[in-house]
Design a protein around this motif. Structure first.
Motif, PDB file in Angstrom:
ATOM      1  N   LYS A 165      12.903   2.614   3.707  1.00  0.00           N
ATOM      2  CA  LYS A 165      13.668   3.452   2.785  1.00  0.00           C
ATOM      3  C   LYS A 165      14.618   4.381   3.547  1.00  0.00           C
ATOM      4  N   SER A 166      14.138   5.042   4.587  1.00  0.00           N
ATOM      5  CA  SER A 166      14.999   5.941   5.356  1.00  0.00           C
ATOM      6  C   SER A 166      16.092   5.164   6.088  1.00  0.00           C
ATOM      7  N   GLN A 167      15.751   3.993   6.607  1.00  0.00           N
ATOM      8  CA  GLN A 167      16.738   3.168   7.307  1.00  0.00           C
ATOM      9  C   GLN A 167      17.837   2.710   6.352  1.00  0.00           C
ATOM     10  N   ALA A 168      17.433   2.196   5.184  1.00  0.00           N
ATOM     11  CA  ALA A 168      18.412   1.711   4.215  1.00  0.00           C
ATOM     12  C   ALA A 168      19.318   2.842   3.743  1.00  0.00           C
ATOM     13  N   PHE A 169      18.743   4.006   3.499  1.00  0.00           N
ATOM     14  CA  PHE A 169      19.525   5.135   3.012  1.00  0.00           C
ATOM     15  C   PHE A 169      20.632   5.499   3.996  1.00  0.00           C
TER      16      PHE A 169
ATOM     17  N   SER B   6       3.261   7.497   3.001  1.00  0.00           N
ATOM     18  CA  SER B   6       4.079   6.830   1.987  1.00  0.00           C
ATOM     19  C   SER B   6       5.496   6.615   2.515  1.00  0.00           C
ATOM     20  N   THR B   7       6.119   5.496   2.121  1.00  0.00           N
ATOM     21  CA  THR B   7       7.524   5.297   2.491  1.00  0.00           C
ATOM     22  C   THR B   7       8.435   6.204   1.676  1.00  0.00           C
ATOM     23  N   GLY B   8       7.932   6.687   0.547  1.00  0.00           N
ATOM     24  CA  GLY B   8       8.683   7.632  -0.267  1.00  0.00           C
ATOM     25  C   GLY B   8       7.774   8.706  -0.816  1.00  0.00           C
ATOM     26  N   ARG B   9       8.241   9.930  -0.787  1.00  0.00           N
ATOM     27  CA  ARG B   9       7.463  11.085  -1.227  1.00  0.00           C
ATOM     28  C   ARG B   9       8.403  12.019  -1.983  1.00  0.00           C
TER      29      ARG B   9
ATOM     30  N   ARG C 145      13.478  -0.988  -1.949  1.00  0.00           N
ATOM     31  CA  ARG C 145      12.267  -1.650  -2.400  1.00  0.00           C
ATOM     32  C   ARG C 145      11.409  -0.677  -3.190  1.00  0.00           C
ATOM     33  N   GLU C 146      10.805  -1.178  -4.241  1.00  0.00           N
ATOM     34  CA  GLU C 146       9.927  -0.342  -5.059  1.00  0.00           C
ATOM     35  C   GLU C 146       8.543  -0.286  -4.419  1.00  0.00           C
TER      36      GLU C 146
ATOM     37  N   SER D  88       6.093   5.830 -13.796  1.00  0.00           N
ATOM     38  CA  SER D  88       5.938   4.506 -13.199  1.00  0.00           C
ATOM     39  C   SER D  88       6.135   4.627 -11.691  1.00  0.00           C
ATOM     40  N   THR D  89       5.096   4.340 -10.935  1.00  0.00           N
ATOM     41  CA  THR D  89       5.149   4.447  -9.476  1.00  0.00           C
ATOM     42  C   THR D  89       4.023   3.627  -8.867  1.00  0.00           C
ATOM     43  N   LYS D  90       4.196   3.240  -7.620  1.00  0.00           N
ATOM     44  CA  LYS D  90       3.130   2.549  -6.904  1.00  0.00           C
ATOM     45  C   LYS D  90       2.275   3.524  -6.097  1.00  0.00           C
ATOM     46  N   ILE D  91       2.630   4.789  -6.123  1.00  0.00           N
ATOM     47  CA  ILE D  91       1.862   5.807  -5.416  1.00  0.00           C
ATOM     48  C   ILE D  91       0.611   6.136  -6.222  1.00  0.00           C
ATOM     49  N   ASN D  92      -0.517   6.226  -5.562  1.00  0.00           N
ATOM     50  CA  ASN D  92      -1.770   6.545  -6.234  1.00  0.00           C
ATOM     51  C   ASN D  92      -1.716   7.959  -6.795  1.00  0.00           C
ATOM     52  N   ARG D  93      -2.148   8.122  -8.044  1.00  0.00           N
ATOM     53  CA  ARG D  93      -2.061   9.443  -8.669  1.00  0.00           C
ATOM     54  C   ARG D  93      -2.974  10.470  -8.019  1.00  0.00           C
ATOM     55  N   THR D  94      -3.957  10.024  -7.223  1.00  0.00           N
ATOM     56  CA  THR D  94      -4.822  10.984  -6.536  1.00  0.00           C
ATOM     57  C   THR D  94      -4.067  11.759  -5.459  1.00  0.00           C
ATOM     58  N   SER D  95      -2.882  11.270  -5.070  1.00  0.00           N
ATOM     59  CA  SER D  95      -2.097  11.971  -4.047  1.00  0.00           C
ATOM     60  C   SER D  95      -1.259  13.097  -4.631  1.00  0.00           C
TER      61      SER D  95
END
Length: 280
Positions: free
Chosen positions: A215-219, A183-186, A279-280, A153-160
């Motif tokens: 994501k990096s800021q919150a972390f 991407s904000t997350g990898r 955020r997701e 389950s992810t919002k990242i496109n599977r082509t990546s």
């Protein structure tokens, strides 16, 4: 100057900050350089050990200071564009000069100066020497995701998503990467033993998160405020992707429970008390 890779000497599984870029506004490069050196416990990180360069260490900048005249710790700035701010960048090698407390002290020092700052990139690594990572289950889930759009389950496109196969020291390995530079997350899973060409080890895998923007800021903000690296790592990982139980996919993957093996892996990493902060 010898670099000791965190975790390798003791062969203990560990979390670590492996890349960091901080942009700070309303501050001179010299002031930020002093702030950096004063915030860390490593005495080698002194102002005298930074070389001035008449070129930028990062895109868009025209000048920089580089530790030992190398690229692994550098401050970049543009005298004609002070609105760009000053950026500190530490690569994986550079991060090894700082302790967890040093990272916290640096951000606290910037806050104390009341300077606006943003964490534009942050890489967090989990190094596995004890075969905790469920590699075969992850590989199968990634295959399912590529072929049938299931299991993850992810919002990242599977082509990546990309697989990399290879061999080092007569041991085969398989790496994969999910996400892109925008991407904000990898997520990256790879054989660190092979990457570092360490003959003495027969196993060392790394599961690495590359975080950007919110994501990096919150972390970092939550880490500085007292949350543990392990809890934040799990929370950030789950905000990028989850390995889910395929039996429930009729309800939509976002609502599927985690796969049993994935929950067991998360328990091995440590309890997460901050599951909803990213955020997701």
């Amino acid at each position: 100057m010898k670099i000791v890779i965190k975790g390798v000497k003791t062969m203990q599984n560990c979390f670590s900050i492996d890349f960091l870029t901080i942009n700070v506004k309303n501050i001179s490069s010299e002031e930020l350089l002093i702030l950096l050196c004063d915030s860390v416990s490593n005495k080698d990180l002194s102002v005298e050990n930074f070389a001035f360069r008449e070129f930028g260490g990062m895109r868009g900048y025209s000048r920089s200071y580089a530790f030992l005249n190398e690229d692994f710790i550098r401050l970049s700035f543009h005298p004609e564009h002070p609105d760009f701010g000053v950026s500190i960048q530490l690569t994986g090698q550079g991060c090894k000069y700082l302790t967890e407390k040093d990272f916290i002290n640096l951000v606290l020092a910037i806050r104390h100066k009341e300077k606006p700052y943003s964490i534009t990139r942050l890489d967090i690594a989990y190094d596995d020497f004890k075969r905790v990572l469920p590699l075969q289950e992850m590989y199968q889930a990634v295959d399912n995701f590529i072929d049938y759009n299931t299991s993850i389950s992810t919002k990242i496109n599977r082509t990546s998503l990309q697989f990399y196969n290879g061999m080092f020291n007569n041991i085969r390995y398989k790496n994969f990467e999910i996400g892109t530079r925008t991407s904000t997350g990898r997520v990256r899973l790879y054989d660190k033993r092979a990457e570092q060409k360490i003959d003495e080890l027969d196993y060392w895998y790394r599961l690495e998160l590359e975080l950007r923007q919110e994501k990096s800021q919150a972390f970092i903000d939550l880490f500085v405020d007292g949350h543990s690296l392990s809890d934040l790592y799990i929370s950030a990982l789950n905000s990028i992707l989850r390995f889910v139980d395929d039996r429930y996919e009729g309800n939509g993957k976002a609502h599927c429970p985690n796969a049993i093996w994935y929950d067991e892996f998360l328990v091995e990493l440590g309890n997460c008390s901050s599951k909803s902060i990213f955020r997701e």
